[in-house]
Design an enzyme around this catalytic site. Structure first.
Site, PDB file in Angstrom:
ATOM      1  N   ASP A   1       0.409   7.134   5.063  1.00  0.00           N
ATOM      2  CA  ASP A   1       0.083   5.963   5.901  1.00  0.00           C
ATOM      3  C   ASP A   1       1.289   4.853   4.898  1.00  0.00           C
ATOM      4  O   ASP A   1       1.967   4.618   4.025  1.00  0.00           O
ATOM      5  CB  ASP A   1      -1.234   5.047   4.733  1.00  0.00           C
ATOM      6  CG  ASP A   1      -2.280   5.001   5.329  1.00  0.00           C
ATOM      7  OD1 ASP A   1      -2.157   6.263   6.294  1.00  0.00           O
ATOM      8  OD2 ASP A   1      -2.990   5.057   5.088  1.00  0.00           O
TER       9      ASP A   1
ATOM     10  N   HIS B   1      -1.203   0.568  11.730  1.00  0.00           N
ATOM     11  CA  HIS B   1      -1.895   0.692  10.650  1.00  0.00           C
ATOM     12  C   HIS B   1      -1.888  -1.162   9.895  1.00  0.00           C
ATOM     13  O   HIS B   1      -2.452  -1.055   8.734  1.00  0.00           O
ATOM     14  CB  HIS B   1      -1.684   1.105   9.651  1.00  0.00           C
ATOM     15  CG  HIS B   1      -1.680   0.698   7.846  1.00  0.00           C
ATOM     16  ND1 HIS B   1      -3.141   1.574   8.180  1.00  0.00           N
ATOM     17  CD2 HIS B   1      -1.196   1.302   5.994  1.00  0.00           C
ATOM     18  CE1 HIS B   1      -3.685   1.523   6.310  1.00  0.00           C
ATOM     19  NE2 HIS B   1      -2.903   1.538   5.743  1.00  0.00           N
TER      20      HIS B   1
ATOM     21  N   HIS C   1      -1.180  -5.874   7.130  1.00  0.00           N
ATOM     22  CA  HIS C   1      -1.656  -4.997   5.668  1.00  0.00           C
ATOM     23  C   HIS C   1      -2.991  -5.904   5.092  1.00  0.00           C
ATOM     24  O   HIS C   1      -2.374  -5.722   3.930  1.00  0.00           O
ATOM     25  CB  HIS C   1      -0.762  -4.237   4.836  1.00  0.00           C
ATOM     26  CG  HIS C   1      -1.244  -2.746   3.954  1.00  0.00           C
ATOM     27  ND1 HIS C   1      -2.110  -3.144   2.982  1.00  0.00           N
ATOM     28  CD2 HIS C   1      -1.731  -1.010   4.348  1.00  0.00           C
ATOM     29  CE1 HIS C   1      -2.624  -1.726   2.485  1.00  0.00           C
ATOM     30  NE2 HIS C   1      -2.020  -0.593   3.545  1.00  0.00           N
TER      31      HIS C   1
ATOM     32  N   HIS D   1       1.037   8.777   1.126  1.00  0.00           N
ATOM     33  CA  HIS D   1       2.032   7.300   1.175  1.00  0.00           C
ATOM     34  C   HIS D   1       3.575   7.546   1.143  1.00  0.00           C
ATOM     35  O   HIS D   1       3.982   7.868  -0.045  1.00  0.00           O
ATOM     36  CB  HIS D   1       1.196   6.211   0.127  1.00  0.00           C
ATOM     37  CG  HIS D   1       0.266   5.140   0.713  1.00  0.00           C
ATOM     38  ND1 HIS D   1      -1.127   6.422  -0.243  1.00  0.00           N
ATOM     39  CD2 HIS D   1      -0.363   4.803   1.188  1.00  0.00           C
ATOM     40  CE1 HIS D   1      -1.628   5.826   0.105  1.00  0.00           C
ATOM     41  NE2 HIS D   1      -1.570   4.200   1.278  1.00  0.00           N
TER      42      HIS D   1
HETATM   43 ZN   LIG Z   1      -1.900   1.070   3.292  1.00  0.00          ZN
END
Ligand SMILES: [Zn+2]
Length: 280
Positions: free
Chosen positions: A85, A136, A140, A237
């Site tokens: 992500d 995503h 954010h 991540h």
């Molecule tokens: Zn995220």
């Protein structure tokens, strides 16, 4: 060469208490295991490799990931799905890509629209290496604390930015995979995504790589969690330096311990890949 330090989007991370799964009926899991669209050939004989392709159809599996939902992907023991992500990030995403390429492993990257917009060449590079690109949001945010219209706008802007980076246009997402920042979701946006045929991804386990730690600690923590879970969708991540640094060792661990990596693709892409590769 290091780029500017990656800064986690400013929000309280509420990973400890996953959100209520809302009302999700026991949806029939009709995620099909792709057989024709297998992993690309790998030049290294001792590489981990991608063991199979799993096609995900949002119509039948709209939401997956046990941290947020009652159901997940139909993975077998020691099968893992690698997801990253918050990228792309120039300082670290290339290192993650290099680690994956060395082991011939394919993953799914849930990109932040604004980062995709800033680094479109990196988005194309992720796609060119055969990885799946999910979405995503644009900035954010925590969708739960936004006005409904603003939440939808941020989600849509994210889709558009990634599509623009990939294809130069801002049409509907070619890969209908979405993950909420912080796994914070609202019934209204969940309904909207489902109506649009976009699958929502949670995770089955995570590395907690938003917590600063040394790569060796990061690796140890992830391995411990995997030993308990034994399989699942793993959340990582790629903008995190500690994650990028431990990826080569983690992939070697997976190989040494007989884990198999499953590559996710959207259902439509899987069928076209199958027909292209396997005309029978
Ligand atoms: Zn995220």
């Amino acid at each position: 060469m290091r780029n500017a330090k990656y800064v986690e989007p400013r929000m309280i991370l509420k990973f400890v208490k996953p959100p209520c799964a809302a009302v999700i009926a026991a949806m029939a899991l009709s995620v099909m295991a792709g057989t024709a669209a297998q992993a690309a050939e790998c030049p290294r004989k001792d590489a981990l490799g991608t063991s199979r392709v799993l096609s995900v159809d949002a119509a039948t599996t709209p939401r997956v990931g046990l941290k947020s939902f009652p159901q997940t992907l139909p993975l077998q023991d020691r099968e893992v799905v690698l997801t990253f992500d918050d990228g792309p990030w120039p300082g670290t995403t290339p290192k993650v890509l290099a680690a994956l390429a060395r082991e011939c492993v394919r993953a799914t990257f849930f990109l932040i629209g604004r980062s995709a917009s800033a680094h479109p060449e990196l988005v194309r590079r992720i796609a060119a290496q055969g990885h799946t690109i999910g979405h995503h949001t644009w900035s954010h945010p925590n969708i739960k604390y936004m006005k409904p219209d603003a939440a939808v706008a941020d989600i849509d802007k994210g889709f558009a930015a990634v599509e623009k980076a990939l294809h130069g246009t801002t049409t509907t997402p070619t890969t209908p995979f979405f993950r909420y920042p912080y796994f914070e979701m609202t019934p209204a946006t969940l309904d909207l995504l489902q109506k649009r045929g976009i699958a929502v991804f949670g995770a089955d386990l995570w590395a907690s790589d938003w917590e600063p730690m040394k790569p060796a600690q990061q690796l140890k923590l992830l391995i411990e969690r995997l030993q308990i879970a034994r399989k699942g969708i793993i959340l990582l991540h790629d903008p995190k330096a500690q994650t990028a640094a431990m990826m080569p060792a983690f992939l070697r661990y997976l190989r040494a311990n007989h884990y198999r990596v499953v590559h996710l693709v959207p259902a439509a892409a899987a069928s076209s890949a199958a027909s292209a590769q396997n005309p029978k």
